[in-house]
Design a protein around this motif. Structure first.
Motif, PDB file in Angstrom:
ATOM      1  N   VAL A 226      -2.276   7.319  -3.570  1.00 38.59           N
ATOM      2  CA  VAL A 226      -1.347   6.308  -4.049  1.00 38.59           C
ATOM      3  C   VAL A 226      -0.400   6.094  -2.723  1.00 38.59           C
ATOM      4  CG1 VAL A 226       0.592   5.946  -5.577  1.00 38.59           C
ATOM      5  CG2 VAL A 226      -1.498   6.576  -6.544  1.00 38.59           C
ATOM      6  N   GLY A 227      -0.043   7.355  -2.126  1.00 37.25           N
ATOM      7  CA  GLY A 227       0.773   7.384  -1.187  1.00 37.25           C
ATOM      8  C   GLY A 227       0.146   6.388   0.158  1.00 37.25           C
ATOM      9  N   GLU A 228      -1.213   6.612   0.272  1.00 40.59           N
ATOM     10  CA  GLU A 228      -1.788   5.634   1.141  1.00 40.59           C
ATOM     11  C   GLU A 228      -1.854   4.050   1.032  1.00 40.59           C
ATOM     12  OE1 GLU A 228      -5.783   7.449   1.288  1.00 40.59           O
ATOM     13  OE2 GLU A 228      -4.930   9.151   2.519  1.00 40.59           O
TER      14      GLU A 228
ATOM     15  N   ASP B  86       1.284   2.997   2.445  1.00 38.49           N
ATOM     16  CA  ASP B  86       1.037   2.477   3.905  1.00 38.49           C
ATOM     17  C   ASP B  86       0.315   1.401   4.107  1.00 38.49           C
ATOM     18  OD1 ASP B  86       1.998   5.250   4.265  1.00 38.49           O
ATOM     19  OD2 ASP B  86       0.500   6.438   4.436  1.00 38.49           O
ATOM     20  N   ARG B  87      -0.784   1.121   3.595  1.00 42.62           N
ATOM     21  CA  ARG B  87      -1.552   0.012   3.787  1.00 42.62           C
ATOM     22  C   ARG B  87      -0.776  -1.120   3.541  1.00 42.62           C
ATOM     23  NH1 ARG B  87      -5.529   3.421   1.508  1.00 42.62           N
ATOM     24  NH2 ARG B  87      -5.456   2.395  -0.452  1.00 42.62           N
ATOM     25  N   LEU B  88       0.015  -1.248   2.326  1.00 42.56           N
ATOM     26  CA  LEU B  88       0.866  -2.424   1.889  1.00 42.56           C
ATOM     27  C   LEU B  88       2.038  -2.780   3.081  1.00 42.56           C
ATOM     28  CD1 LEU B  88       0.868  -2.308  -2.060  1.00 42.56           C
ATOM     29  CD2 LEU B  88      -0.520  -3.620  -0.490  1.00 42.56           C
ATOM     30  N   ALA B  89       2.466  -1.561   3.504  1.00 48.29           N
ATOM     31  CA  ALA B  89       3.575  -1.685   4.513  1.00 48.29           C
ATOM     32  C   ALA B  89       3.200  -2.287   5.772  1.00 48.29           C
ATOM     33  CB  ALA B  89       4.236  -0.368   4.590  1.00 48.29           C
ATOM     34  N   VAL B  90       1.740  -1.745   5.957  1.00 53.82           N
ATOM     35  CA  VAL B  90       1.371  -2.514   7.247  1.00 53.82           C
ATOM     36  C   VAL B  90       1.045  -4.019   6.890  1.00 53.82           C
ATOM     37  CG1 VAL B  90      -0.832  -2.294   8.804  1.00 53.82           C
ATOM     38  CG2 VAL B  90       0.531  -0.420   8.338  1.00 53.82           C
ATOM     39  N   LYS B  91       0.527  -4.205   5.829  1.00 55.35           N
ATOM     40  CA  LYS B  91       0.029  -5.589   5.609  1.00 55.35           C
ATOM     41  C   LYS B  91       1.166  -6.609   5.416  1.00 55.35           C
ATOM     42  CE  LYS B  91      -3.342  -8.196   2.755  1.00 55.35           C
ATOM     43  NZ  LYS B  91      -4.730  -8.310   2.697  1.00 55.35           N
ATOM     44  N   TYR B  92       2.191  -6.107   4.942  1.00 52.46           N
ATOM     45  CA  TYR B  92       3.438  -6.862   4.459  1.00 52.46           C
ATOM     46  C   TYR B  92       4.749  -6.363   5.024  1.00 52.46           C
ATOM     47  CZ  TYR B  92       0.343  -8.664   1.143  1.00 52.46           C
ATOM     48  OH  TYR B  92      -1.148  -9.276   0.440  1.00 52.46           O
ATOM     49  N   PRO B  93       4.697  -6.550   6.569  1.00 56.96           N
ATOM     50  CA  PRO B  93       5.962  -5.605   7.192  1.00 56.96           C
ATOM     51  C   PRO B  93       7.134  -6.350   7.020  1.00 56.96           C
ATOM     52  CG  PRO B  93       4.427  -7.257   8.783  1.00 56.96           C
ATOM     53  CD  PRO B  93       3.915  -7.151   7.263  1.00 56.96           C
TER      54      PRO B  93
ATOM     55  N   ALA C  49      10.582   0.749   1.319  1.00 58.90           N
ATOM     56  CA  ALA C  49      11.218   1.307   0.054  1.00 58.90           C
ATOM     57  C   ALA C  49      10.914   0.666  -0.872  1.00 58.90           C
ATOM     58  CB  ALA C  49      12.836   1.684   0.537  1.00 58.90           C
ATOM     59  N   GLU C  50      10.961  -0.770  -0.906  1.00 60.21           N
ATOM     60  CA  GLU C  50      10.622  -1.659  -2.226  1.00 60.21           C
ATOM     61  C   GLU C  50       9.059  -1.550  -2.377  1.00 60.21           C
ATOM     62  OE1 GLU C  50      11.353  -4.582  -4.998  1.00 60.21           O
ATOM     63  OE2 GLU C  50      12.807  -3.192  -4.028  1.00 60.21           O
ATOM     64  N   ILE C  51       8.307  -1.665  -1.347  1.00 61.62           N
ATOM     65  CA  ILE C  51       6.964  -1.323  -1.463  1.00 61.62           C
ATOM     66  C   ILE C  51       6.650   0.091  -2.300  1.00 61.62           C
ATOM     67  CG2 ILE C  51       4.670  -0.937  -0.419  1.00 61.62           C
ATOM     68  CD1 ILE C  51       5.749  -2.945   1.534  1.00 61.62           C
ATOM     69  N   ALA C  52       7.323   1.032  -2.043  1.00 63.73           N
ATOM     70  CA  ALA C  52       7.206   2.488  -2.410  1.00 63.73           C
ATOM     71  C   ALA C  52       7.572   2.365  -4.009  1.00 63.73           C
ATOM     72  CB  ALA C  52       7.790   3.363  -1.618  1.00 63.73           C
ATOM     73  N   ARG C  53       8.776   1.680  -4.018  1.00 60.24           N
ATOM     74  CA  ARG C  53       9.233   1.480  -5.682  1.00 60.24           C
ATOM     75  C   ARG C  53       8.158   0.928  -6.682  1.00 60.24           C
ATOM     76  NH1 ARG C  53      11.112  -2.140  -8.854  1.00 60.24           N
ATOM     77  NH2 ARG C  53      11.122  -3.574  -7.424  1.00 60.24           N
ATOM     78  N   ILE C  54       7.662  -0.359  -5.957  1.00 62.12           N
ATOM     79  CA  ILE C  54       6.746  -1.082  -6.696  1.00 62.12           C
ATOM     80  C   ILE C  54       5.360  -0.172  -6.967  1.00 62.12           C
ATOM     81  CG2 ILE C  54       5.034  -2.940  -6.486  1.00 62.12           C
ATOM     82  CD1 ILE C  54       7.249  -4.546  -5.055  1.00 62.12           C
TER      83      ILE C  54
ATOM     84  N   GLU D 238      -3.252  -0.119  -6.290  1.00 62.94           N
ATOM     85  CA  GLU D 238      -3.131  -1.231  -5.232  1.00 62.94           C
ATOM     86  C   GLU D 238      -3.054  -2.671  -5.422  1.00 62.94           C
ATOM     87  OE1 GLU D 238      -4.688  -1.492  -0.606  1.00 62.94           O
ATOM     88  OE2 GLU D 238      -5.754   0.226  -2.042  1.00 62.94           O
ATOM     89  N   LYS D 239      -3.882  -2.775  -6.614  1.00 63.68           N
ATOM     90  CA  LYS D 239      -4.514  -4.222  -7.016  1.00 63.68           C
ATOM     91  C   LYS D 239      -2.938  -4.888  -7.424  1.00 63.68           C
ATOM     92  CE  LYS D 239      -7.417  -7.226  -9.454  1.00 63.68           C
ATOM     93  NZ  LYS D 239      -8.679  -7.267 -10.164  1.00 63.68           N
ATOM     94  N   SER D 240      -2.358  -4.149  -8.366  1.00 69.68           N
ATOM     95  CA  SER D 240      -1.454  -4.713  -9.026  1.00 69.68           C
ATOM     96  C   SER D 240      -0.195  -4.779  -8.104  1.00 69.68           C
ATOM     97  CB  SER D 240      -1.001  -3.845 -10.181  1.00 69.68           C
ATOM     98  OG  SER D 240      -1.904  -3.610 -11.202  1.00 69.68           O
TER      99      SER D 240
END
Length: 69
Positions: free
Chosen positions: A12-14, A17-24, A29-34, A56-58
């Motif tokens: 889940v931590g990964e 990481d992936r979403l933070a790279v994909k959506y810079p 912090a918002e991505i981590a909250r979601i 990840e999908k949601s």
């Protein structure tokens, strides 16, 4: 913490990481909250094998919507 639980949390931590790279443009912090909110949707469920994939999908849908806003 069981190894299985630890592995799920790492996965889940990964996702973060992936979403933070994909959506810079979206704050990490918002991505981590979601991702955390989506992960907690599966609390108490017995089958855990696909939880990181489903999280990840949601979360990706929600983060993508934030980027578009």
């Amino acid at each position: 913490m069981e190894e299985r639980e630890a592995a799920e949390l790492r996965s889940v931590g990964e996702v973060v990481d992936r979403l933070a790279v994909k959506y810079p443009s979206v704050d990490r912090a918002e991505i981590a909250r979601i991702v955390d909110e989506e992960h907690h949707e599966f609390d108490g469920r017995n089958v855990r094998d696909f939880v990181p994939v489903l999280v990840e999908k949601s979360a990706k849908k929600r983060v993508k919507a934030l980027q578009s806003a």
